[in-house]
Design a protein around this motif. Structure first.
Motif, short mmCIF file in Angstrom:
data_model
loop_
_atom_site.label_atom_id
_atom_site.label_comp_id
_atom_site.label_asym_id
_atom_site.label_seq_id
_atom_site.Cartn_x
_atom_site.Cartn_y
_atom_site.Cartn_z
N LYS A 256 0.82 -1.22 0.00
CA LYS A 256 0.00 0.00 0.00
C LYS A 256 0.84 1.26 0.00
O LYS A 256 0.54 2.21 -0.71
CB LYS A 256 -0.93 0.04 1.22
N TYR A 260 1.88 5.45 -3.72
CA TYR A 260 0.41 5.45 -3.76
C TYR A 260 -0.16 5.52 -5.17
O TYR A 260 -1.25 5.04 -5.44
CB TYR A 260 -0.14 6.61 -2.92
N THR A 265 -0.11 -0.82 -6.88
CA THR A 265 -0.33 -0.59 -5.46
C THR A 265 -1.59 -1.33 -4.99
O THR A 265 -2.59 -1.35 -5.71
CB THR A 265 -0.51 0.93 -5.21
N GLU A 267 -5.03 -1.88 -3.38
CA GLU A 267 -6.14 -0.99 -3.06
C GLU A 267 -7.09 -1.62 -2.05
O GLU A 267 -7.80 -0.92 -1.35
CB GLU A 267 -6.92 -0.60 -4.33
N TYR A 287 -0.45 1.92 9.20
CA TYR A 287 -1.08 2.67 8.09
C TYR A 287 -1.41 4.09 8.54
O TYR A 287 -1.15 5.06 7.83
CB TYR A 287 -2.38 1.98 7.65
N LEU A 324 -7.21 2.90 1.81
CA LEU A 324 -7.19 1.44 1.69
C LEU A 324 -8.54 0.90 2.14
O LEU A 324 -9.05 1.29 3.19
CB LEU A 324 -6.09 0.85 2.57
#
Lengths: 423, 423
Positions: A256, A260, A265, A267, A287, A324
């Motif tokens: 992640k 970005y 990446t 998702e 995160y 995310l």
């Protein structure tokens, strides 16, 4: 320049005709000739870099006057470092093995004939791309190495830069004794050129669009020529209940947050119920520390404080941003079901120590790259060792996944006999 | 049956949706399950052959009443021998190696990840074909073995025969524990079914049309799904001035006269000026003896008595008949130039003892099969050892030349790591 061309369709037809003729010469060119051309182009860009930067300045000034945003202007700019990397790219492609002419699978048949296959160029590639002048050199080089003629149509904001690069390419081709028409950069900013290019199957064998989803969808819908296309990158990581939790943490964080805005990446994160609490309580603070917004299913929101509820739309969204979506699933079956329903068929990864689960995931996740215990961010032609990449195909037909030189080729059957006839 | 379906588009969408769901099950099916299904279908056709012949009789009677010509009625008929060969075909396909799941090119990258590729099914294939009921079993079997679900739309004259074969297929699939929807035969003769099938990219991954050129062109133009297509077979034999004249005689005679109506039959003979007189004076009487009409360039007509003058159109014509166009050319260059201008990119053969000429011809003749000292009649999936053939592609994209199981597959990248992340 662009305003000197009044009949765009006739102009594009002429380019197409010249490309077809040049493609015959390129198909017959030796590896040495193609490499010499690539190196001569690199040298020419190197020695004429002042002119190139002057032309690029014209584009930048016009772009600024037109009010282009900073990101577009940044992509448009040819800095010394970018020119160096363009030159380096050409030299790297010269150093790659030539895929053309490779003969394989030669076998004798009971009739006595010997049958095998030979790798050959597709013919003529039409490349449509945004205002990044370095793509002009990269795409031309990949096509040249794979024996394909190209018609390139870059974004209009890069017009002067692209024409300057085209001039270097032409001088390099001529120096190596190859036809200058092997690489043609469309010399008009008229959008009708794109419409013409994608509807000339007699002159163009494949279209490779690069850019926004809207552009690619439009081109795919209108094209009368095969398209190698890449739409979304809705990639998933599934943390299995037999995952090594430290590996899960490392991969899910990297997939992640390493970048970005890239198509590989992650998702959506899927987590098996049995390890959901453990995994998510480790991951959520990491995160959040990086500023990633978390949107979860009901169960996820129960585990993570500060997680907002995901909507149905979230599962089908490529954020390209620090957001995310997270879903807790019952098991591998539900994870595969989720992926095959919501994925854009780009890249999926399972985190598990269980080989049976890994084997099932590899077979059943229906995406162009499927991984075990590795970050989705590895889905890339360079990382895969293709040497270079002209795009990533999320289609299944012809090329799938990162497309390097091989994706620009076809295979013909060859048959050797000694006067053999069929009875 | 057909008249019970009022909304054809809704019906085709339903078939498409079911095919997509079944394709997931097929992609995950083991080799043993697929083979068991193929053998069970073969057995079912064998034990229900009386019913099948009854249904076929209905089609034959309706066809005769409609005034179908003898050739069409012949293709429509399921004789005992044809049913035997259909059954034998199913068993042969069961015996072929399963292409699905094959993993290859696994290599470690400097980052430590291991990257390779895995062969996977395309997904759902739509097959559109003329009134030859045996194609129903053949095409279904090839798709099933390669893990693809199929939607089959055969010619309306074979409606009852196709439905009877479909019933056997469904019983066989169910016996093997696979979903019956893995093979669906369209149960309406409404032509709108074809239009719907070729515009459902969400449910159909590839369209394979078989039949006349007009049908294939229409489908290619209207399809929103990739098409594996075969248009003309304008094949050439070039007799080089360094040919062994006996081999040239054998191959040129066989390529034209072994069968006239096949796509790999030679339609144009090219002969190097230096050996034109010798070769043509040997060949002309042999062709004439077999009733082949000769149409030649000016030089050919000077050599062969009774040869008529070829028009420009002749060089672009697939006769599928005992007619041959002949052109005397200066050399290999002119032969390649003629081929790359007039060929349909199906099959070309050079007759020469000179290895340099042979190598050039193999590289530069831009067709799906290129041969040295062998009859064009060998261009065929069975002769090439593919085990079976669903068609011959004259395109370059995806599959080129005879298309067997491999042409119905795609490749995905697989990546194995041990918690690897990208830095």
């Amino acid at each position: 320049m662009s305003d000197q061309i009044t009949d765009v369709v006739a102009y594009m037809n002429e380019l197409g005709k010249q490309a077809r003729a040049a493609s015959r010469a390129l198909a017959a060119a030796s590896t040495g000739e193609k490499n010499n051309a690539l190196l001569a182009i690199a040298d020419d860009i190197d020695t004429t870099r002042d002119t190139l930067m002057d032309e690029n300045r014209k584009d930048l000034e016009a772009g600024a006057a037109k009010g282009l945003d900073a990101a577009l202007l940044d992509r448009l700019e040819l800095t010394t470092a970018r020119i160096d990397s363009m030159i380096e790219g050409l030299r790297q492609i010269a150093a790659l093995p030539d895929p053309i002419g490779e003969i394989f699978d030669m076998n004798y048949r009971p009739t006595g004939i010997q049958v095998g296959r030979m790798r050959v160029p597709l013919g003529v590639a039409g490349i449509i791309y945004e205002s990044r002048p370095n793509v002009t050199a990269d795409a031309a080089a990949l096509c040249l190495k794979s024996g394909n003629a190209t018609v390139l149509r870059g974004g209009s904001e890069a017009f002067h830069s692209n024409q300057a690069i085209a001039a270097s390419i032409h001088r390099g081709l001529e120096k190596a004794g190859l036809p200058a028409e092997a690489v043609q950069v469309v010399a008009t900013t008229d959008r009708a050129a794109v419409g013409a290019m994608i509807t000339m199957p007699e002159y163009v064998d494949v279209i490779i669009p690069r850019g926004g989803k809207g552009l690619i969808e439009r081109i795919s819908n209108d094209a009368r020529v095969p398209v190698i296309k890449h739409l979304d990158g809705i990639c998933h990581v599934y943390i299995d209940d037999q995952a090594d939790i430290q590996k899960a943490f490392d991969v899910a964080l990297n997939a992640k947050t390493q970048r970005y805005g890239t198509c590989n990446t992650m998702e959506t994160l899927l987590v098996a119920e049995a390890v959901a609490e453990e995994a998510l309580l480790m991951l959520a603070p990491a995160y959040m520390k990086k500023g990633v917004e978390l949107r979860g299913c009901k169960r996820t929101c129960e585990i993570i404080e500060g997680c907002t509820a995901a909507t149905d739309e979230d599962w089908d969204t490529e954020y390209l941003a620090p957001i995310l979506s997270i879903r807790v699933v019952d098991d591998l079956d539900q994870a595969i079901e989720h992926i095959n329903t919501h994925s854009s068929q780009h890249t999926e990864s399972i985190i598990t120590e269980n080989i049976t689960r890994a084997r099932r995931f590899l077979q059943e996740a229906d995406s162009s790259s499927v991984m075990v215990n590795a970050s989705t961010r590895f889905a890339d032609g360079f990382e895969y060792g293709l040497g270079a990449e002209i795009g990533i195909s999320t289609d299944k037909f012809h090329a799938r996944g990162p497309v390097g030189l091989e994706g620009l080729t076809s295979m013909k059957f060859i048959v050797l006999g000694d006067g053999h006839i069929r009875s």
